[in-house]
Design a protein around this motif. Structure first.
Motif, mmCIF file in Angstrom:
data_model
loop_
_atom_site.group_PDB
_atom_site.id
_atom_site.type_symbol
_atom_site.label_atom_id
_atom_site.label_comp_id
_atom_site.label_asym_id
_atom_site.label_seq_id
_atom_site.Cartn_x
_atom_site.Cartn_y
_atom_site.Cartn_z
ATOM 1 N N LYS A 1 63.729 19.001 40.261
ATOM 2 C CA LYS A 1 63.106 18.019 39.466
ATOM 3 C C LYS A 1 64.460 17.793 38.420
ATOM 4 C CE LYS A 1 59.811 15.861 36.618
ATOM 5 N NZ LYS A 1 58.476 15.849 36.143
ATOM 6 N N PRO A 2 65.166 16.511 38.497
ATOM 7 C CA PRO A 2 66.302 16.143 37.567
ATOM 8 C C PRO A 2 65.693 16.392 36.300
ATOM 9 C CG PRO A 2 66.162 14.591 39.325
ATOM 10 C CD PRO A 2 64.908 15.414 39.302
ATOM 11 N N PRO A 3 66.527 16.671 35.197
ATOM 12 C CA PRO A 3 65.977 16.812 33.735
ATOM 13 C C PRO A 3 65.668 15.419 33.289
ATOM 14 C CG PRO A 3 68.657 17.189 34.054
ATOM 15 C CD PRO A 3 67.896 17.356 35.258
ATOM 16 N N GLN A 4 64.563 15.228 32.722
ATOM 17 C CA GLN A 4 64.259 13.969 32.137
ATOM 18 C C GLN A 4 64.695 13.681 30.606
ATOM 19 O OE1 GLN A 4 62.035 11.923 34.064
ATOM 20 N NE2 GLN A 4 62.698 13.605 35.571
ATOM 21 N N LEU A 5 65.083 12.549 30.452
ATOM 22 C CA LEU A 5 65.835 12.429 29.167
ATOM 23 C C LEU A 5 64.639 11.995 28.105
ATOM 24 C CD1 LEU A 5 68.439 9.435 30.241
ATOM 25 C CD2 LEU A 5 68.740 11.840 29.554
ATOM 26 N N GLU A 6 64.880 12.352 27.031
ATOM 27 C CA GLU A 6 64.008 12.419 25.923
ATOM 28 C C GLU A 6 63.637 10.888 25.695
ATOM 29 O OE1 GLU A 6 63.124 13.557 21.290
ATOM 30 O OE2 GLU A 6 64.830 14.268 22.405
ATOM 31 N N MET B 1 65.188 5.140 33.581
ATOM 32 C CA MET B 1 64.083 4.385 33.372
ATOM 33 C C MET B 1 62.919 4.597 34.431
ATOM 34 S SD MET B 1 66.164 0.682 32.329
ATOM 35 C CE MET B 1 64.577 -0.277 32.291
ATOM 36 N N PHE B 2 63.243 4.839 35.382
ATOM 37 C CA PHE B 2 62.162 4.870 36.834
ATOM 38 C C PHE B 2 62.270 6.571 37.473
ATOM 39 C CE2 PHE B 2 63.014 0.488 35.847
ATOM 40 C CZ PHE B 2 61.725 -0.159 35.459
ATOM 41 N N PRO B 3 62.170 7.548 36.611
ATOM 42 C CA PRO B 3 62.424 8.880 37.273
ATOM 43 C C PRO B 3 61.631 9.167 38.308
ATOM 44 C CG PRO B 3 61.363 8.763 35.175
ATOM 45 C CD PRO B 3 61.627 7.669 35.312
ATOM 46 N N GLN B 4 60.333 8.491 38.456
ATOM 47 C CA GLN B 4 59.448 8.868 39.735
ATOM 48 C C GLN B 4 59.788 7.821 40.876
ATOM 49 O OE1 GLN B 4 57.724 11.326 39.335
ATOM 50 N NE2 GLN B 4 58.650 11.710 37.366
ATOM 51 N N SER B 5 60.650 6.918 40.804
ATOM 52 C CA SER B 5 60.881 5.976 41.895
ATOM 53 C C SER B 5 61.389 6.692 43.160
ATOM 54 C CB SER B 5 61.574 5.147 41.418
ATOM 55 O OG SER B 5 62.220 3.949 42.526
ATOM 56 N N PRO B 6 61.158 6.162 44.338
ATOM 57 C CA PRO B 6 61.661 6.869 45.537
ATOM 58 C C PRO B 6 63.234 6.458 45.830
ATOM 59 C CG PRO B 6 59.952 4.757 46.049
ATOM 60 C CD PRO B 6 60.044 5.260 44.635
ATOM 61 N N LEU B 7 63.497 5.575 44.875
ATOM 62 C CA LEU B 7 64.901 5.066 44.933
ATOM 63 C C LEU B 7 66.050 5.873 44.157
ATOM 64 C CD1 LEU B 7 64.463 1.238 44.708
ATOM 65 C CD2 LEU B 7 64.900 2.581 46.593
#
Length: 365
Positions: free
Chosen positions: A33-38, A167-173
């Motif tokens: 999982k890529p690191p999520q931005l705060e 902005m959309f880390p869960q997107s399939p794109l």
């Protein structure tokens, strides 16, 4: 520093959303999982799809503060009808870390605040916002390949792809957007590096190197995917010689790089191209060794070139690289047989044929 006025090096990509969804809809085995931005406390993130004016008040007649470029990061603080009050980055160049100065690079230009028309703005709460960003990014990328397109179209496309990931880390794109953002940066840096005097250096480490960080993140966070295979192929660029200078060592090593890639990604989107590059280098090695009088080495390289060409034809019979290589290889074989029959005293005549063959051959880089 990478020039932002050299973007017209991108070919339009086919079936933008369809291919991206096809290859990224399901997470790959072992994918991290890529690191999520705060997430900013002031409000949701947003990005502009077009160059938009920032006003001091929610009124187009009010004083203009600045312009927000396509893909620039914004944070929405307030909404009033068709207007948004935002904090926006307007002039910060998102560049590679190695270009940052040793001292003073911690000084960050603060974002400016103002009102912006909501039309043409994608917020992270926008329904289907990921697809909107992907579509406009692909459009900007297509414009970058058009000589009449905007000079910063490639940079705009890259920023939009990055905004999608953030902005959309869960997107399939996300995997496709990450790869495309990294690819654009790589191509811009590669074009810039090719204009420097060091581009003709034989040793790869003496040339200006492209920043590998983003491509390596694609490999790390999206392993065993189409995007990872594409990233791995591009990373070979940093290992190639700038100029062979007539020495066999360079095509030998480069052939190894491409053959290793083909072994690691046997069904990858660049495997046919890698094999064709390896065949080309083995063919050049045949000529180099023959010129040096090393008949055994020339014969070995010739045999290896034939083996690789047969592998390419069997594995990828419908590939453009197979067809192009078929034309070139046929002519090269005739020239090789001509040299073998007539001896090294006719090598000069063979060298007059070689440029014609190179024009039909796979691109060296």
């Amino acid at each position: 520093m990478v020039s932002v006025t050299t973007p017209r090096i991108f070919a339009p990509r086919t079936s933008v959303l369809a291919l991206a969804l096809l290859y990224t809809a399901l997470p790959a085995y072992g994918q991290k999982k890529p690191p999520q931005l705060e997430k900013p406390m002031a409000g949701p993130r947003a990005a502009a799809l077009r160059i938009t004016w920032l006003y001091i008040a929610p009124d187009p007649a009010s004083q203009k503060v600045d312009r927000v470029q396509i893909g620039r990061e914004m944070v929405v603080a307030e909404k009033s009808g068709p207007w948004l009050r935002v904090y926006a980055n307007t002039d910060i160049q998102e560049a590679r870390q190695k270009d940052a100065p040793l001292f003073g690079h911690d000084e960050v230009t603060p974002p400016i605040s103002g009102w912006i028309e909501a039309k043409g703005i994608v917020v992270e709460t926008t329904q289907g916002g990921d697809q909107v960003l992907m579509g406009e990014a692909a459009n900007q990328e297509s414009l970058a390949s058009d000589p009449r397109g905007p000079a910063i179209a490639a940079q705009s496309a890259r920023l939009l792809y990055r905004r999608l990931v953030e902005m959309f880390p869960q997107s399939p794109l996300v995997a496709e957007a990450s790869w495309r953002a990294a690819d654009i940066l790589w191509q811009l840096q590669k074009a810039d590096a090719s204009t420097r005097p060091s581009a003709r250096e034989k040793q790869a480490y003496l040339r200006d190197q492209m920043d590998e960080d983003e491509l390596k993140k694609v490999l790390k966070y999206y392993p065993n995917t189409r995007q990872a295979a594409l990233a791995a192929f591009e990373l070979i660029d940093n290992k190639l010689c700038g100029d062979w200078q007539g020495e066999p060592k360079c095509p030998e090593k480069e052939s190894e790089f491409y053959e290793k890639y083909a072994a690691e990604y046997p069904d990858g989107p660049r495997t046919a191209q890698a094999l064709s590059q390896a065949v080309y280098r083995q063919a050049v090695l045949t000529d180099m060794h023959a010129a040096e009088g090393s008949d055994k080495k020339a014969g070995d390289a010739h045999t290896h070139a034939r083996e690789l060409a047969a592998r390419l034809k069997d594995k990828f019979p419908q590939s453009d690289f197979t067809w192009r290589l078929g034309l070139w290889y046929t002519n090269w074989m005739k020239a090789f047989q001509f040299t073998a029959l007539t001896g090294n005293n006719r090598l000069a005549e063979f060298r007059t044929i070689l440029p014609v063959l190179v024009n039909c051959a796979p691109e060296a880089n």
